[in-house]
Design a protein around this motif. Structure first.
Motif, PDB file in Angstrom:
ATOM      1  N   GLY A   1      74.856 -69.001 -21.387  1.00 21.50           N
ATOM      2  CA  GLY A   1      75.357 -69.774 -20.314  1.00 21.50           C
ATOM      3  C   GLY A   1      76.386 -69.185 -19.374  1.00 21.50           C
ATOM      4  N   GLN A   2      76.695 -67.869 -19.834  1.00 22.27           N
ATOM      5  CA  GLN A   2      77.727 -67.213 -18.970  1.00 22.27           C
ATOM      6  C   GLN A   2      77.152 -66.420 -17.848  1.00 22.27           C
ATOM      7  N   GLY A   3      75.873 -66.368 -17.653  1.00 21.16           N
ATOM      8  CA  GLY A   3      75.406 -65.668 -16.384  1.00 21.16           C
ATOM      9  C   GLY A   3      75.976 -66.517 -15.283  1.00 21.16           C
ATOM     10  N   GLY A   4      75.385 -66.136 -13.885  1.00 21.05           N
ATOM     11  CA  GLY A   4      75.557 -66.824 -12.811  1.00 21.05           C
ATOM     12  C   GLY A   4      77.151 -67.034 -12.470  1.00 21.05           C
ATOM     13  N   ARG A   5      77.703 -65.783 -12.506  1.00 23.98           N
ATOM     14  CA  ARG A   5      79.249 -65.729 -12.128  1.00 23.98           C
ATOM     15  C   ARG A   5      79.536 -65.841 -10.670  1.00 23.98           C
ATOM     16  N   VAL A   6      78.621 -65.586  -9.809  1.00 26.61           N
ATOM     17  CA  VAL A   6      78.863 -65.745  -8.480  1.00 26.61           C
ATOM     18  C   VAL A   6      78.531 -67.293  -8.071  1.00 26.61           C
TER      19      VAL A   6
ATOM     20  N   GLY B   1      80.716 -55.850 -11.690  1.00 26.32           N
ATOM     21  CA  GLY B   1      81.549 -56.939 -10.806  1.00 26.32           C
ATOM     22  C   GLY B   1      81.745 -56.488  -9.603  1.00 26.32           C
ATOM     23  N   GLN B   2      81.652 -55.166  -9.157  1.00 28.67           N
ATOM     24  CA  GLN B   2      81.853 -54.919  -7.646  1.00 28.67           C
ATOM     25  C   GLN B   2      80.649 -55.362  -6.996  1.00 28.67           C
ATOM     26  N   ALA B   3      79.360 -55.039  -7.541  1.00 33.02           N
ATOM     27  CA  ALA B   3      78.101 -55.815  -6.759  1.00 33.02           C
ATOM     28  C   ALA B   3      78.200 -57.218  -6.412  1.00 33.02           C
ATOM     29  N   LEU B   4      78.734 -58.021  -7.655  1.00 37.70           N
ATOM     30  CA  LEU B   4      78.969 -59.461  -7.537  1.00 37.70           C
ATOM     31  C   LEU B   4      80.080 -59.900  -6.395  1.00 37.70           C
TER      32      LEU B   4
ATOM     33  N   ASP C   1      68.879 -71.867 -18.305  1.00 42.79           N
ATOM     34  CA  ASP C   1      70.155 -71.357 -18.813  1.00 42.79           C
ATOM     35  C   ASP C   1      69.983 -69.729 -18.386  1.00 42.79           C
ATOM     36  N   ARG C   2      71.421 -69.222 -18.112  1.00 39.08           N
ATOM     37  CA  ARG C   2      71.419 -67.771 -17.828  1.00 39.08           C
ATOM     38  C   ARG C   2      72.433 -67.207 -18.848  1.00 39.08           C
ATOM     39  N   PRO C   3      72.226 -66.626 -20.122  1.00 35.71           N
ATOM     40  CA  PRO C   3      72.928 -66.013 -20.927  1.00 35.71           C
ATOM     41  C   PRO C   3      73.400 -64.552 -20.186  1.00 35.71           C
ATOM     42  N   LEU C   4      74.500 -64.186 -20.549  1.00 31.62           N
ATOM     43  CA  LEU C   4      75.108 -62.833 -20.517  1.00 31.62           C
ATOM     44  C   LEU C   4      75.287 -62.046 -21.504  1.00 31.62           C
ATOM     45  N   GLY C   5      74.344 -61.034 -21.859  1.00 33.39           N
ATOM     46  CA  GLY C   5      74.558 -60.484 -23.046  1.00 33.39           C
ATOM     47  C   GLY C   5      74.109 -61.544 -24.190  1.00 33.39           C
ATOM     48  N   SER C   6      74.911 -61.595 -25.155  1.00 34.91           N
ATOM     49  CA  SER C   6      74.770 -62.676 -26.381  1.00 34.91           C
ATOM     50  C   SER C   6      75.531 -63.862 -25.854  1.00 34.91           C
TER      51      SER C   6
ATOM     52  N   VAL D   1      71.733 -77.256 -10.319  1.00 41.71           N
ATOM     53  CA  VAL D   1      71.989 -76.399 -11.516  1.00 41.71           C
ATOM     54  C   VAL D   1      72.336 -74.827 -11.087  1.00 41.71           C
ATOM     55  N   GLN D   2      71.247 -74.148 -10.259  1.00 40.05           N
ATOM     56  CA  GLN D   2      71.151 -72.958  -9.850  1.00 40.05           C
ATOM     57  C   GLN D   2      70.931 -72.791  -8.450  1.00 40.05           C
ATOM     58  N   PRO D   3      72.000 -73.202  -7.717  1.00 45.94           N
ATOM     59  CA  PRO D   3      71.758 -73.309  -6.310  1.00 45.94           C
ATOM     60  C   PRO D   3      71.313 -71.625  -5.710  1.00 45.94           C
ATOM     61  N   LEU D   4      71.958 -70.639  -6.383  1.00 52.20           N
ATOM     62  CA  LEU D   4      71.756 -69.284  -6.106  1.00 52.20           C
ATOM     63  C   LEU D   4      70.277 -68.488  -6.705  1.00 52.20           C
ATOM     64  N   GLY D   5      69.550 -69.243  -7.438  1.00 50.29           N
ATOM     65  CA  GLY D   5      68.548 -68.771  -8.160  1.00 50.29           C
ATOM     66  C   GLY D   5      67.719 -68.312  -7.288  1.00 50.29           C
ATOM     67  N   GLY D   6      66.923 -67.090  -7.724  1.00 50.03           N
ATOM     68  CA  GLY D   6      65.810 -66.507  -6.975  1.00 50.03           C
ATOM     69  C   GLY D   6      64.516 -67.068  -7.299  1.00 50.03           C
ATOM     70  N   GLU D   7      64.392 -68.180  -7.908  1.00 50.40           N
ATOM     71  CA  GLU D   7      63.192 -68.692  -8.362  1.00 50.40           C
ATOM     72  C   GLU D   7      62.859 -69.938  -7.640  1.00 50.40           C
ATOM     73  N   TYR D   8      62.008 -70.332  -6.589  1.00 49.93           N
ATOM     74  CA  TYR D   8      61.916 -71.408  -5.849  1.00 49.93           C
ATOM     75  C   TYR D   8      60.815 -71.509  -4.998  1.00 49.93           C
ATOM     76  N   ALA D   9      60.433 -72.739  -4.722  1.00 51.16           N
ATOM     77  CA  ALA D   9      59.073 -72.785  -4.019  1.00 51.16           C
ATOM     78  C   ALA D   9      59.085 -73.875  -2.854  1.00 51.16           C
ATOM     79  N   ALA D  10      58.498 -73.551  -1.895  1.00 51.12           N
ATOM     80  CA  ALA D  10      58.657 -74.491  -0.604  1.00 51.12           C
ATOM     81  C   ALA D  10      57.451 -74.646  -0.088  1.00 51.12           C
TER      82      ALA D  10
END
Length: 314
Positions: free
Chosen positions: A167-172, A249-252, A159-164, A192-201
């Motif tokens: 599930g609203q994080g992960g806007r990109v 927003g602009q960084a996103l 889950d990616r909360p945005l503030g309070s 579920v989180q294709p852009l997530g920065g946590e992965y192993a290979a």
């Protein structure tokens, strides 16, 4: 959703609770594989130390799952390097890795170079801006690589909360990456989180992949891994809740442009103009344009780099 993906969601989507630490550790001992954790970091002194401390306490000292924790500093102007080293990480500056090749800014650049300064058979990437970090993020995604010989790459889901707002994080992800994947690579629609920065290979996979130098690295890696090893070699693990520093927003927008370009290159490797993205900021009574170049450069598979080949021979 494709029937193949529905089956994959059943067979290749797990929870961190599915593999207790004692089972993962037993598999590590039986296979003799080693594990490296890499944190790419740029001005993350507020969080990187806590992440390293938790990893070392839980997965190095208490349970010997992780063999090395490496922070690759990508040009921080704060105390990121000092804080990470004090917490027990090996700290390497991006520019000190493969110095004959001038570094370019970008997360993917750092991840690519990290293959030259790590030794693990399994490489686990973790973003350095996570708050309230749990070592489940690492044990959860490393576990399937140790217990399932046919799995090559594992993404964390959470889950990616945005503030309070739950599930609203992960806007990109929702506005750019998920539509792209569903339309062009529907086999990847189950992530579920294709852009997530946590992965192993597995290193043997990572060294065969090109690395987009910027924010497109996660999407590019997922698409390229699908074509190289197939959907059944990919997996995801639910590790709970991810809290981190959110971009404006602009960084996103700049992230979305880089991700779109990464997808574009994979859809058609044509000779395209160098793209840019213009955004607007209010200055007094006017809106002023700000134009940014979009990351287009990619690093070749690490297996093609002479220094990496020499290290393997040695």
């Amino acid at each position: 959703m494709l029937e193949e993906v529905e089956r994959w969601l059943i067979d290749r989507s797990w929870s961190v609770a599915d593999r207790p630490l004692h089972r993962i550790l037993a598999a590590k001992r039986a296979t003799g594989q080693t594990v490296s954790v890499v944190l790419p970091a740029l001005n993350e002194e507020a969080t990187v130390g806590d992440i390293v401390s938790v990893l070392r306490h839980d997965l190095v000292l208490q349970v010997p799952l992780v063999d090395e924790v490496v922070v690759v500093d990508s040009g921080s102007t704060d105390r990121t390097a000092e804080v990470a080293a004090a917490a027990g990480a090996t700290v390497v500056h991006r520019d000190a890795i493969l110095p004959r090749l001038a570094a370019v800014p970008g997360k993917g650049e750092v991840l690519w170079r990290s293959l030259l300064v790590t030794s693990g058979d399994i490489v686990c990437f973790v973003d350095a801006d996570l708050r309230e970090f749990s070592s489940d993020f690492v044990s959860g995604i490393v576990g399937p690589l140790l217990t399932e010989p046919d799995v090559q790459l594992v993404k964390a889901m959470y889950d990616r909360p945005l503030g309070s707002a739950a599930g609203q994080g992960g806007r990109v992800t929702e506005l750019m990456a998920r539509p792209l994947l569903n339309m062009h690579w529907p086999q990847l629609a189950g992530f579920v989180q294709p852009l997530g920065g946590e992965y192993a290979a597995r290193r043997t996979l990572l060294e065969q992949l090109p690395f987009p130098v910027g924010y497109g690295v996660e999407l590019g890696m997922l698409v390229d891994a699908l074509h190289l090893v197939g959907l059944d070699a990919l997996a995801q693990v639910d590790v709970g809740v991810r809290k981190h520093r959110h971009q404006d927003g602009q960084a996103l927008g700049r992230m979305a442009a880089a991700i779109y370009r990464t997808a574009q290159l994979r859809l058609a490797r044509g000779h395209l103009i160098r793209p840019s993205l213009t955004q607007f900021e209010r200055t007094g009574d006017n809106f002023e344009p700000r134009t940014y170049s979009v990351d287009t450069e990619e690093r070749p598979p690490m297996a093609e780099i002479a220094e990496y080949q020499a290290r393997r021979v040695a």
